[in-house]
Scaffold this active site. Structure first.
Site, PDB file in Angstrom:
ATOM      1  CG  ASP A 150      10.923  22.298  -9.610  1.00  0.00           C
ATOM      2  OD1 ASP A 150      10.093  23.115  -9.027  1.00  0.00           O
ATOM      3  OD2 ASP A 150      11.017  21.374  -8.757  1.00  0.00           O
ATOM      4  CG  HIS A 173       9.501  31.046  -7.088  1.00  0.00           C
ATOM      5  ND1 HIS A 173       8.931  31.498  -5.801  1.00  0.00           N
ATOM      6  CD2 HIS A 173       9.884  29.678  -6.645  1.00  0.00           C
ATOM      7  CE1 HIS A 173       9.129  30.729  -4.958  1.00  0.00           C
ATOM      8  NE2 HIS A 173       9.567  29.369  -5.519  1.00  0.00           N
TER       9      HIS A 173
HETATM   10  C1  SDX Z   1       7.895  25.261  -6.980  1.00  0.00           C
HETATM   11  O1  SDX Z   1       5.904  28.576  -3.939  1.00  0.00           O
HETATM   12  C2  SDX Z   1       6.993  27.980  -3.874  1.00  0.00           C
HETATM   13  O2  SDX Z   1       7.978  28.157  -2.789  1.00  0.00           O
HETATM   14  C3  SDX Z   1       7.287  26.803  -4.535  1.00  0.00           C
HETATM   15  C4  SDX Z   1       8.601  26.117  -4.481  1.00  0.00           C
HETATM   16  C5  SDX Z   1       8.830  25.372  -3.261  1.00  0.00           C
HETATM   17  O3  SDX Z   1      10.103  25.077  -2.886  1.00  0.00           O
HETATM   18  O4  SDX Z   1       7.795  25.083  -2.561  1.00  0.00           O
HETATM   19  O5  SDX Z   1       9.571  26.972  -4.793  1.00  0.00           O
HETATM   20  C6  SDX Z   1       8.875  24.850  -5.629  1.00  0.00           C
HETATM   21  O6  SDX Z   1       6.854  25.038  -7.044  1.00  0.00           O
HETATM   22  C7  SDX Z   1       8.732  26.160  -7.794  1.00  0.00           C
HETATM   23  C8  SDX Z   1       8.124  26.474  -9.188  1.00  0.00           C
HETATM   24  C9  SDX Z   1       7.812  25.411 -10.116  1.00  0.00           C
HETATM   25  N1  SDX Z   1       7.081  25.734 -11.209  1.00  0.00           N
HETATM   26  C10 SDX Z   1       7.264  25.972 -12.214  1.00  0.00           C
HETATM   27  O7  SDX Z   1       8.594  25.921 -12.712  1.00  0.00           O
HETATM   28  C11 SDX Z   1       6.097  26.181 -13.357  1.00  0.00           C
HETATM   29  C12 SDX Z   1       6.257  27.288 -14.394  1.00  0.00           C
HETATM   30  N2  SDX Z   1       6.308  28.357 -13.547  1.00  0.00           N
HETATM   31  C13 SDX Z   1       4.864  29.134 -13.847  1.00  0.00           C
HETATM   32  O8  SDX Z   1       3.969  28.274 -13.713  1.00  0.00           O
HETATM   33  C14 SDX Z   1       4.920  30.223 -12.770  1.00  0.00           C
HETATM   34  O9  SDX Z   1       6.132  30.931 -12.837  1.00  0.00           O
HETATM   35  C15 SDX Z   1       4.616  29.976 -11.284  1.00  0.00           C
HETATM   36  C16 SDX Z   1       3.290  29.202 -10.856  1.00  0.00           C
HETATM   37  C17 SDX Z   1       5.667  29.254 -10.664  1.00  0.00           C
HETATM   38  C18 SDX Z   1       4.455  31.405 -10.483  1.00  0.00           C
HETATM   39  O10 SDX Z   1       3.442  32.153 -11.046  1.00  0.00           O
HETATM   40  P1  SDX Z   1       2.549  33.246 -10.504  1.00  0.00           P
HETATM   41  O11 SDX Z   1       3.553  33.807  -9.413  1.00  0.00           O
HETATM   42  O12 SDX Z   1       1.276  33.139 -10.342  1.00  0.00           O
HETATM   43  O13 SDX Z   1       3.054  34.492 -11.520  1.00  0.00           O
HETATM   44  P2  SDX Z   1       2.039  34.524 -12.760  1.00  0.00           P
HETATM   45  O14 SDX Z   1       1.560  33.481 -13.503  1.00  0.00           O
HETATM   46  O15 SDX Z   1       1.059  35.556 -12.401  1.00  0.00           O
HETATM   47  O16 SDX Z   1       3.113  35.245 -14.191  1.00  0.00           O
HETATM   48  C19 SDX Z   1       3.215  36.413 -13.973  1.00  0.00           C
HETATM   49  C20 SDX Z   1       3.788  36.800 -15.482  1.00  0.00           C
HETATM   50  C21 SDX Z   1       2.581  36.091 -16.523  1.00  0.00           C
HETATM   51  O17 SDX Z   1       2.518  37.033 -17.658  1.00  0.00           O
HETATM   52  P3  SDX Z   1       1.496  38.431 -17.762  1.00  0.00           P
HETATM   53  O18 SDX Z   1       0.212  37.715 -17.460  1.00  0.00           O
HETATM   54  O19 SDX Z   1       2.490  39.371 -16.856  1.00  0.00           O
HETATM   55  O20 SDX Z   1       1.888  38.779 -19.266  1.00  0.00           O
HETATM   56  O21 SDX Z   1       4.808  35.809 -15.915  1.00  0.00           O
HETATM   57  C22 SDX Z   1       4.466  34.927 -17.031  1.00  0.00           C
HETATM   58  C23 SDX Z   1       2.750  34.838 -16.846  1.00  0.00           C
HETATM   59  O22 SDX Z   1       2.419  34.527 -18.201  1.00  0.00           O
HETATM   60  N3  SDX Z   1       5.162  33.827 -16.372  1.00  0.00           N
HETATM   61  C24 SDX Z   1       5.346  32.795 -17.256  1.00  0.00           C
HETATM   62  C25 SDX Z   1       6.178  31.762 -16.550  1.00  0.00           C
HETATM   63  N4  SDX Z   1       5.971  32.061 -15.084  1.00  0.00           N
HETATM   64  C26 SDX Z   1       5.275  33.018 -15.271  1.00  0.00           C
HETATM   65  N5  SDX Z   1       5.631  32.893 -18.642  1.00  0.00           N
HETATM   66  C27 SDX Z   1       6.394  31.745 -19.417  1.00  0.00           C
HETATM   67  N6  SDX Z   1       6.803  30.753 -18.613  1.00  0.00           N
HETATM   68  C28 SDX Z   1       6.930  30.891 -17.296  1.00  0.00           C
HETATM   69  N7  SDX Z   1       7.420  29.695 -16.526  1.00  0.00           N
END
Ligand code: SDX
Length: 427
Positions: free
Chosen positions: A363, A306
């Protein structure tokens, strides 16, 4: 007036003094509004360090895993309130008295029908259209039917539009489902609760009496509460941006639905269930975790991570408890729950996820409950959108109440410098 200042010192320039703002809760924020007139912009793609507005609606402490709606903790609301009361709180700022709540509930209940002509609008979609595509289209089209109160500069019009959207979204959502399975639309019933009415419109048929299961009704009401609002998430920011141009409320909510559909946002619940089904049993978990960590693999662990929560999403905690309750009370066993619990256990002990503070989000469990309730995964984000409509409206109203300024971010331009054009195609 801020009693704290930040000083920005640039080579060869006089220091720039900026106010440091402090809200009721949360970190201090540097007010950079004056920078533009002094020749500088800030650069923050994805707004990872940028506050886009001031708001009194919802507060999230991502490090502590805290979520407050008008100061009330989400777990208390989920356990002791109901969705319509939470709607009142989000929209009005205070918990309602009995009389206020009865009046609110009566207004919402009596506006659940949609214009009969809209039934024909559905006919323009293929039956196998994704329900989110239909919901997005129909919601935007409501502006063609309810244009008698769409002057966003008139407070009474904003209030009427808010009630219409809150009342009619369950009807539109259920119609999206009925249309996709070729069953007749079911009219709303004023004798049922908000959640009960939705379940009736989803599952009843003209052929036999449908009795709303109180366990499912309570679970659905709780799911709606847990998805009601979440401060400046992508879809809420989309609604605010659309609304900042003066666009009508139906267009703004349709924009929010479109943004929510993305798998990184509200589409994650549908994607998470698909992922659990693909994993199918606990032996396959290590392979999927390996893919989730592989930078060359676009696979992400859906339902994990998140932008704000670097701790457990408090909604996921309530959702997991509800998941167990619903399955136990329905006497159901779901292998996917076993997979989810084991996946959560392994991931929360894996250095990759620990270092990046990746925890289950709202989720991760919602799909399992919705599936147990007989709802197809294509409808999961539709239900998220239905629940979040109140949050979108609350922020849209707050923006108008506080005075709207059109959202127009700047950029860091890295394209060509000015150059002369010479056509290669001129005859
Ligand atoms: C919702 O914003 C809100 O409030 C949203 C929400 C709401 O109620 O409105 O809470 C609802 O959208 C919840 C989130 C649902 N999405 C997912 O579950 C999809 C999977 N999650 C990822 O796509 C991700 O965690 C995000 C999009 C939710 C957040 O991404 P960020 O904040 O942009 O973080 P990032 O992509 O920069 O990740 C930081 C690191 C990265 O690795 P490094 O580059 O540091 O090595 O964490 C890794 C990412 O690769 N990472 C993950 C991951 N999420 C982040 N690696 C594996 N699996 C994941 N799910």
């Amino acid at each position: 007036m801020a009693d704290k200042k930040a000083t920005l010192t640039l080579p060869g320039e006089a220091p720039i003094e900026l106010d440091v703002l402090k809200g009721t809760l949360g970190q201090e924020e540097i007010d950079v509004r004056s920078l533009g007139s002094q020749g500088y912009f800030t650069f923050d793609p994805g707004f990872t360090s940028t506050a886009s507005c001031e708001s009194k609606i919802t507060y999230i402490d991502g490090d502590e895993g805290i979520l407050l709606h008008r100061g009330f903790p989400i777990d208390q609301l989920a356990l002791h309130s109901n969705y319509l009361e939470v709607c009142y709180i989000l929209l009005n700022g205070e918990a309602p008295t009995k009389a206020q709540f009865e009046e609110f509930r009566t207004i919402v209940t009596r506006h659940t029908m949609i214009h009969e002509q809209i039934h024909h609008l559905f006919r323009g979609f293929r039956r196998d259209s994704h329900p989110m595509a239909v919901m997005c289209g129909v919601t935007g089209a409501l502006a063609a039917f309810y244009h008698d109160a769409m002057d966003v500069n008139i407070e009474r019009h904003r209030e009427i539009a808010a009630f219409r959207l809150l009342s009619k979204m369950p009807t539109v959502a259920a119609m999206c489902y009925k249309y996709s399975i070729g069953q007749p639309f079911v009219y709303p019933r004023n004798d049922l609760s908000y959640a009960g009415n939705f379940l009736n419109m989803m599952f009843s048929t003209p052929c036999e009496e449908y009795v709303v299961n109180p366990i499912l009704e309570r679970a659905m009401d709780r799911i709606l509460i847990l998805h009601a609002d979440h401060e400046q998430n992508a879809s809420t920011s989309t609604v605010r941006t659309a609304g900042s141009s003066g666009a009508n409320p139906f267009a703004c909510i349709a924009a929010g639905i479109a943004s929510l559909w993305g798998p990184a946002h509200g589409g994650a619940n549908e994607a998470c269930l698909r992922m659990l089904e693909e994993i199918s049993n606990v032996e396959h978990i290590p392979e999927f975790l390996k893919r989730a960590k592989d930078k060359n693999d676009s696979f992400r662990l859906m339902g994990f991570g998140h932008r704000v929560y670097k701790n457990y999403d408090p909604r996921a905690t309530v959702m997991r408890e509800t998941c167990h309750e619903v399955l136990n009370e329905l006497g159901m066993k779901d292998d996917l729950l076993e997979v989810a619990m084991e996946l959560e256990h392994i991931a929360l002990n894996d250095p990759y996820f620990i270092e990046r503070k990746l925890y289950p989000n709202v989720d991760f469990y919602s799909g399992i409950i919705l599936k147990a309730m007989g709802i197809p995964s294509s409808m999961f984000t539709v239900i998220f959108a239905m629940a979040r409509t109140v949050g979108w409206i609350a922020h849209w109203k707050e923006m108008h109440d506080d005075g709207v300024k059109i959202a127009r971010p700047r950029q860091l331009y890295t394209g060509y410098d000015k150059r002369d054009f010479k056509s290669e195609t001129a005859e």
